[in-house]
Design an enzyme around this catalytic site. Structure first.
Site, PDB file in Angstrom:
ATOM      1  N   GLY B  42       0.845  -1.199   0.000  1.00  0.00           N
ATOM      2  CA  GLY B  42       0.000   0.000   0.000  1.00  0.00           C
ATOM      3  C   GLY B  42       0.871   1.235   0.000  1.00  0.00           C
ATOM      4  N   GLY B  44      -0.635   4.579   0.315  1.00  0.00           N
ATOM      5  CA  GLY B  44      -1.395   5.756   0.725  1.00  0.00           C
ATOM      6  C   GLY B  44      -0.626   6.514   1.794  1.00  0.00           C
ATOM      7  N   LEU B  45      -1.339   7.317   2.570  1.00  0.00           N
ATOM      8  CA  LEU B  45      -0.643   8.107   3.586  1.00  0.00           C
ATOM      9  C   LEU B  45       0.168   7.220   4.505  1.00  0.00           C
ATOM     10  CD1 LEU B  45      -3.302  10.777   4.566  1.00  0.00           C
ATOM     11  CD2 LEU B  45      -1.169  11.105   3.320  1.00  0.00           C
ATOM     12  N   HIS B 268     -21.053   8.687   5.939  1.00  0.00           N
ATOM     13  CA  HIS B 268     -20.872  10.139   5.887  1.00  0.00           C
ATOM     14  C   HIS B 268     -22.171  10.797   5.440  1.00  0.00           C
ATOM     15  CE1 HIS B 268     -19.234  14.032   4.981  1.00  0.00           C
ATOM     16  NE2 HIS B 268     -18.073  13.679   5.488  1.00  0.00           N
ATOM     17  N   SER B 286     -17.635  17.913   1.180  1.00  0.00           N
ATOM     18  CA  SER B 286     -17.091  18.191   2.501  1.00  0.00           C
ATOM     19  C   SER B 286     -18.205  18.529   3.479  1.00  0.00           C
ATOM     20  CB  SER B 286     -16.126  19.366   2.434  1.00  0.00           C
ATOM     21  OG  SER B 286     -15.828  19.779   3.754  1.00  0.00           O
ATOM     22  N   ARG B 332     -21.251  12.876  12.552  1.00  0.00           N
ATOM     23  CA  ARG B 332     -21.608  12.204  11.305  1.00  0.00           C
ATOM     24  C   ARG B 332     -22.649  11.102  11.484  1.00  0.00           C
ATOM     25  NH1 ARG B 332     -15.550  11.605   8.597  1.00  0.00           N
ATOM     26  NH2 ARG B 332     -15.364  13.812   8.091  1.00  0.00           N
ATOM     27  N   LEU B 443      -6.437  11.244   8.303  1.00  0.00           N
ATOM     28  CA  LEU B 443      -5.140  11.620   7.738  1.00  0.00           C
ATOM     29  C   LEU B 443      -4.096  11.637   8.846  1.00  0.00           C
ATOM     30  CD1 LEU B 443      -6.245  14.509   5.340  1.00  0.00           C
ATOM     31  CD2 LEU B 443      -6.231  12.052   4.962  1.00  0.00           C
TER      32      LEU B 443
END
Lengths: 221, 639, 257
Positions: B42, B44-45, B268, B286, B332, B443
């Site tokens: 992976g 990603g971040l 979400h 957003s 949420r 993140l």
């Protein structure tokens, strides 16, 4: 000197070379035009100016550089065109232009090639005669120029070449500044405007001469 | 197999645990680091930051991603921002407050020590990203700007327009690329992990399929790191990227790694609704929109007037009515459930009836349209792009969608799974968000794990582990390659005519209807049966054209769906067993008189970690009890 | 609902099919009837692939992932325009309401010797990664950073840097450039970092190394026609190229490598 070779063989370096040689040739046009304007003054003035030019060491040196610049500009241009073609071996079936792609920018290779051919004829006709031929032998350059200009076929070729030169410069001048990395929101519009004006004005001024002499010999003026 | 879940949380005061642990971890001699190799799956971040940081330390790293470039991992799509306890705005934030908010926001189902460490590290992440050239938003002073996000009471969110995830990922990708250029990371793009290789009980490698050529290969290292993201696509429609999948973690699970809290799925609230049966994925807008937009539905069912013509008295601003103090800014999960409730009651709007209005009429009257444009212009544009409607003139339609998965492979404090040498970071693990994740925290967690936690803890493992030399010729590699190849051959051999996506859509519908925002035992039971039937049908009916060699996208999707079909059942089992409502997990049997979630701390304050015991055998439950020392559980109330 | 749904569309697609890098490709015609205008272009391809798969045929291979215009995976020429006729979006953000029933669409992969076709509409963009690996970063090891606010960055510069940083690496600039030049891609990253104070120490070295990697990959040369800017889904300004030219020339003159 390896760095210089590396610089000039890189994609940006080749563009730099195109820009520098192009702007150099462009600046020469101004000097050339200045000399040609003496055609409208008198035979003596024109010949004297031509002679003083031909006997000036600095001018002779620049002249050599000009030849180098022409060769470098032409060969690099051809090489770039070839590289660009190789970068897309399979063409698109349908490809529409975006951005500011113009007739001028698309036809640089064609306009450049025609101007180059014209230049060869032009140099053979005047430069060669001045340095090695009839003018060198004592004849008047003024007579040679005005008589050549008065030939309608030659004049037509001259005018067409100047139109193509204008088209070439319309993209070339502003593009050269970009290649040199000169771009800012404040100055670029002015550079573009002045560049475009000169790109049209200089060839127009050159073209005015054969037109004048053709008309004169035809008795129109 | 007797499994004892040891979280390995160090002793000592909460605020000192991490620094103490860092000291106690054994170090690998710098000269020896290059002798160790690590596989990171992976990019990603979490994956990119881990691969880069490990390579900087001197380990030999191999990084694998399914995309054509590491920069395309789905972290790139995160819009909102990243939290940190910098307290630059001087509004009372602190490490403790970020820690507190995250534990509370997770509805007391996260491990306190992990969350505290996350809050401690948060500030270093921002420092690191700025040093990498991440263009965060700035004030006119040139200093960093912060905004309040997701209902937080302080402004602790750093952002780069609406592209924070992209910018953070490109920063990590830059760091990773630098190490690739230096020869410290071997990068394998278009490679999908299909199996985990175990040697003497430790994770020592992976089997991959080269998605461009079809080649199956085994790769061996001293440790394996999974940073393969979440499993939201078990619902087919989600805000996840199309290629996001559960295969890597599911394969690890089948090889002994426990899967924790799979039922914790974040929905979400502000997504663009489904427009038709062709829908392939959902797009998030957003949730900052809820700062100024008002959510409502008509009071009359089937009110077909244009929304602008419906007078205020006939509008039901249901969030503002029900939650007067938080209004449109409730968390949420609360906002999502409320939207579903009004739509289930027949008040939904739009062609499908599966949407509610998000109205900027009043915001435009109050702030002026230019101010709304300035703040949300790109979102209005995005909405118009997708729906063809102008959100300034007519209210936008929104509906909740699956967005993030809090569950994942169980890991201890060192981010190590129950398989020695198998580390799991980012969304792929379960650790920090409990039953509900706060905005701008994903993140933060991905980068915390990759930059600042894993590089320490993996060293501790490698310094102490005794690992026999091994390479691709080891028998275990051959076995794993055979398993992976056999499975691909099986998929190609089914020879049915139903496209993979059709079956995936069906799975998604079952999961969304019965194991989505609102769950009950009856529906979950029915879903379990339906998933089983679907799994059988899949292996009978699926049609995978083409061959194993070369690019074969249906084959890729079929392999992923096969794993989702197994995983889906585990998610349902987990949801069935958790007889309480907490965070994203809402069980209709467990609610208060006014329909709010009813948590059961006495019986369910634990992490549910599931052990794989075979395709037709129920998974075994293991419990990691959760203790709350610093943040005493309370009822979340947003009234 | 206003313009959301209008009549369905009938479209004719000519799609480039190529089984593998070494085989010759060709266009294949597909008729797609009754498509919803709310569909994205990729969903149109999904529908076509669904039909092909039902018929036991190999579907059209195309890269895609986020389907919201940020991952940079998708992209092809649609009727001669990279990412289709609308500006500022990627192929996945293009919706069929941009077309009319009866339209005939030609769908081609990016064409560049540096981004060769692997299959159908899928191209190999690893050359982009190599450009970044050569220098598209700031060499700040993890843990070595000072406090984030220790170095103020002018807001104007930060915004300009963000404009450049918006690049998604999709390849539309190369695809649309008549010379298949990668200058806009390379310049966007170099320029982002050149605009920030953090990027200054490596500024010229970065430009030189990135351009060298770009040249090694065999991309064409920029002729300042701004087609890249015109078709960039993130509308990245052509002016970044002038900055890269400057930094590269300065780098070479100062002998920084």
């Amino acid at each position: 000197m390896r760095w210089l070779f590396e610089l000039l063989s890189s994609s940006i370096g080749k563009k730099l070379l195109m820009a520098l040689t192009g702007l150099f040739l462009f600046s020469f046009l101004v000097v050339h035009l200045y000399g040609n304007l003496f055609l409208f003054v008198s035979e003596e003035a024109f010949n004297e100016h031509a002679h003083s030019f031909a006997s000036n060491v600095i001018i002779r040196t620049i002249e050599a550089l000009l030849f180098l610049a022409i060769v470098a500009h032409a060969f690099t241009g051809l090489y770039l065109a070839r590289q660009n073609r190789l970068a897309r071996p399979v063409r698109y079936r349908r490809h529409r232009a975006a951005g500011t792609r113009t007739l001028a920018s698309r036809s640089m290779l064609i306009t450049g090639s025609v101007v180059f051919i014209f230049l060869v004829i032009h140099l053979r006709g005047f430069f060669y005669e001045t340095r090695f031929g009839s003018v060198y032998g004592g004849e008047s350059l003024y007579v040679l120029v005005t008589e050549t200009f008065a030939i309608p076929g030659y004049a037509a070729l001259y005018v067409v070449a100047m139109i193509l030169l204008a088209v070439h410069l319309a993209h070339g001048v502003q593009s050269a500044f970009r290649s040199l990395g000169i771009e800012s929101a404040r100055y670029t519009p002015a550079i573009r405007a002045v560049g475009l004006f000169l790109a049209v004005a200089l060839p127009a001024a050159f073209a005015s001469m054969p037109i004048y002499f053709v008309l004169q010999s035809g008795g129109v003026i | 197999m007797a499994i004892e879940l040891r979280s390995g949380v160090p002793d000592g005061a909460m605020a000192e645990k991490w620094s103490r642990h860092q000291f106690e971890l054994k170090l690998v001699n710098p000269a020896n680091k290059r002798r160790y190799s690590v596989i990171v799956v992976g990019s990603g971040l979490a994956g990119a930051s881990a691969a880069a940081s490990l390579a900087e330390l001197g380990y030999g790293v191999s990084c694998f991603c399914i995309h054509d470039s590491p920069r395309r991992a789905h972290s790139i799509a995160a819009q909102g921002g990243i939290n940190a306890a910098k307290n630059y705005p001087n509004d009372g934030d602190s490490v403790h407050r970020l820690f507190y908010d995250t534990v509370k926001g997770g509805d007391y189902r996260a491990r306190e020590a992990n969350v505290h460490r996350l809050a401690e590290i948060s500030n270093s992440i921002i420092d690191q990203c700025v040093a990498q050239g991440v263009p965060f938003a700035r004030e006119y002073s040139g200093l960093l700007d912060n905004r309040s996000f997701g209902g937080a009471q302080v402004s602790r969110t750093f952002y780069a327009r609406g592209q924070t995830g992209q910018q953070l990922l490109l920063g990590a990708y830059g760091a990773l690329s630098r190490q690739v250029g230096l020869g410290n990371v071997a990068l394998h793009t278009r490679h999908e992990m299909l199996e985990l290789v175990l040697i003497d009980g430790a994770a020592r490698g992976i089997v991959t399929r080269n998605l461009a050529t079809g080649a199956i290969d085994a790769h061996v290292a001293d440790a394996v790191v999974l940073a393969t993201g979440g499993y939201g696509n078990v619902y087919f429609l989600s805000t996840n990227a199309k290629q996001s999948n559960v295969t890597a973690t599911w394969r690890a699970h089948r090889n002994g790694a426990l899967f924790a809290n799979p039922c914790f799925v974040q929905i979400h609230p502000t997504c663009i609704p489904v427009s038709g049966s062709h829908q392939s994925k959902l797009t998030l807008m957003s949730e900052s929109l809820r700062n100024d937009g008002r959510v409502w539905v008509p009071r009359d069912q089937g009110d077909s007037r244009p929304p602008a013509e419906i007078p205020d008295a006939e509008r039901n601003y249901y969030l503002e009515e029900r939650y007067p103090s938080f209004g449109n800014l409730v968390p949420r999960d609360v906002a999502s459930r409320a939207a579903k409730a009004v739509c289930d009651d027949g008040f939904g709007v739009g062609a499908t009836g599966q949407a509610v209005f998000l109205d900027f009429r009043d915001a435009q009257a109050r702030m002026g349209r230019p101010a709304v444009e300035q703040k949300y212009g790109n979102l209005f544009q995005m909405y118009e792009q997708i729906t063809g409607e102008n959100g300034y003139q007519t209210p936008m339609r929104i509906f909740p969608a699956v967005h993030y998965t809090m569950g994942g492979l169980w890991v201890d404090y060192n981010l190590q799974s129950t398989v020695p040498g198998l580390f799991v970071i980012g969304e792929a693990n379960f650790s920090d968000h409990g039953a509900n994740r706060l905005g701008a925290s994903a993140l933060m967690q991905g980068l915390a794990d990759g930059y600042f936690v894993l590089p320490y803890t993996i060293g501790g493992y490698l310094a102490e582990a005794t690992l026999p030399p091994a390479d691709g010729s080891h028998a275990a590699c051959g076995d794993a390659v055979r398993t992976a190849t056999g499975r691909l051959e099986r998929l190609l051999a089914v020879g049915g005519s139903t496209p993979v996506d059709d079956l995936h859509r069906e799975l998604g519908q079952v999961m969304w209807d019965h194991a989505g925002m609102s769950r009950n035992a009856t529906h979950l039971g029915a879903a379990k049966d339906a998933v089983r039937v679907l799994r059988e049908r899949f292996w009978r009916e699926v049609g995978v054209p083409g061959a194993q060699a070369g690019i074969n996208q249906p084959l890729e999707r079929a392999g992923r769906l096969a794993d989702f079909l197994e995983f889906g059942e585990l998610l349902i089992d987990d949801a069935l067993h958790r007889n309480e409502s907490c965070g994203s997990h809402f069980r209709e049997e467990h609610q208060t008189d006014d329909n709010e979630a009813l948590r059961n701390d006495d019986e369910y304050a634990y992490v549910a970690a599931w052990e794989y015991r075979g395709e037709d055998t129920a998974a075994a439950l293991h419990r990691e009890p959760l203790e709350f020392i610093e943040v005493k559980p309370s009822v979340r109330s947003y009234k | 609902m206003a313009a959301a749904s209008s009549a369905n569309l009938d479209l004719t697609l000519d799609v480039w099919r190529q089984a593998s890098p070494d085989e010759r490709g060709g266009f294949q015609r597909y008729e797609m009837a009754g498509m919803s205008p709310d569909m994205s272009f990729l969903e149109l391809l999904d529908q076509l692939n669904d039909r092909l798969e039902r018929e036991g045929k190999e579907p059209i291979a195309f890269d895609h992932d986020c389907r919201e215009g940020i991952c940079g995976s998708c992209g092809f020429l649609i009727n001669g325009h990279a990412h289709g006729p609308q500006s500022g979006i990627t192929s996945c953000q293009l919706h069929l309401r941009s077309f009319r029933s009866g339209d005939h669409l030609v769908v081609e992969p990016w064409r560049s010797s540096s981004l060769p076709v692997i299959k159908d509409l899928v191209v190999d963009r690893s050359a982009f990664d190599r450009i970044i690996q050569a220098g598209g970063f700031i060499s700040a090891n993890t843990g070595s950073a000072p406090d984030a606010n220790a170095l103020p960055v002018s807001r104007t510069k930060a915004e300009l840097a963000m404009d450049a940083a918006a690049c998604i690496g999709c390849g539309a600039c190369v695809a649309t450039c008549k010379n298949a030049s990668a200058m806009l891609f390379t310049a966007a990253k170099a320029s982002q970092l050149a605009l920030l104070p953090q990027g200054q120490p490596e500024r010229h070295q970065r430009a030189v190394r990135m351009v060298e990697a770009m040249d090694d990959a065999g991309f064409g040369n920029c002729t300042n026609e701004r087609e890249c800017e015109g078709n960039c889904p993130k509308q990245i300004s052509f002016s970044h190229i002038a900055r890269l030219n400057r930094d590269y020339i300065a780098g070479k003159l100062r002998a920084v490598t």
